[in-house]
Design a protein around this motif. Sequence first.
Motif, PDB file in Angstrom:
ATOM      1  N   TYR A  48       0.851  -1.202   0.000  1.00  0.00           N
ATOM      2  CA  TYR A  48       0.000   0.000   0.000  1.00  0.00           C
ATOM      3  C   TYR A  48       0.885   1.251   0.000  1.00  0.00           C
ATOM      4  CZ  TYR A  48      -3.741  -3.090   1.882  1.00  0.00           C
ATOM      5  OH  TYR A  48      -4.653  -4.098   2.100  1.00  0.00           O
ATOM      6  N   ALA A  51       2.236   2.919  -3.126  1.00  0.00           N
ATOM      7  CA  ALA A  51       1.324   3.697  -3.971  1.00  0.00           C
ATOM      8  C   ALA A  51       1.409   5.192  -3.677  1.00  0.00           C
ATOM      9  CB  ALA A  51      -0.116   3.204  -3.788  1.00  0.00           C
ATOM     10  N   TRP A  70      -3.622   2.968  -3.055  1.00  0.00           N
ATOM     11  CA  TRP A  70      -3.423   1.638  -3.629  1.00  0.00           C
ATOM     12  C   TRP A  70      -4.718   1.132  -4.261  1.00  0.00           C
ATOM     13  CZ3 TRP A  70      -5.616  -3.116  -2.656  1.00  0.00           C
ATOM     14  CH2 TRP A  70      -4.957  -4.226  -3.185  1.00  0.00           C
TER      15      TRP A  70
END
Length: 104
Positions: A48, A51, A70
């Motif tokens: 995550y 991102a 994400w």
Amino acid sequence: MTAPVFVAWRPPADQPKPTGDWMSIAEGELGIHENSLPGENNRRILEYHQATTFAATADEVPWSSSFVNWVMKNAGRRGTGSALASSWLTWGGDLTRQKKARSL
């Protein structure tokens, strides 16, 4: 100064065509949590973080904005790219004006 009130949401007009349902993608991640063992990290949370421009390397770093970025990326949309949750305050568009225009 009072906090803004958001009544409705829509993605920014310049978003690319979505390739997935962002809510389904988010729901598919239910159950993800930090690893409580010292020095251990949940690899999914680290994914995550990738991102965002911050790209944290520990799951103890707040990851709410990383998660939403994400999800948007995996749905074929652009997020804010920021790890700051407050970056989402200006993302999207206000539907209240659009709703009023249609009712006139």
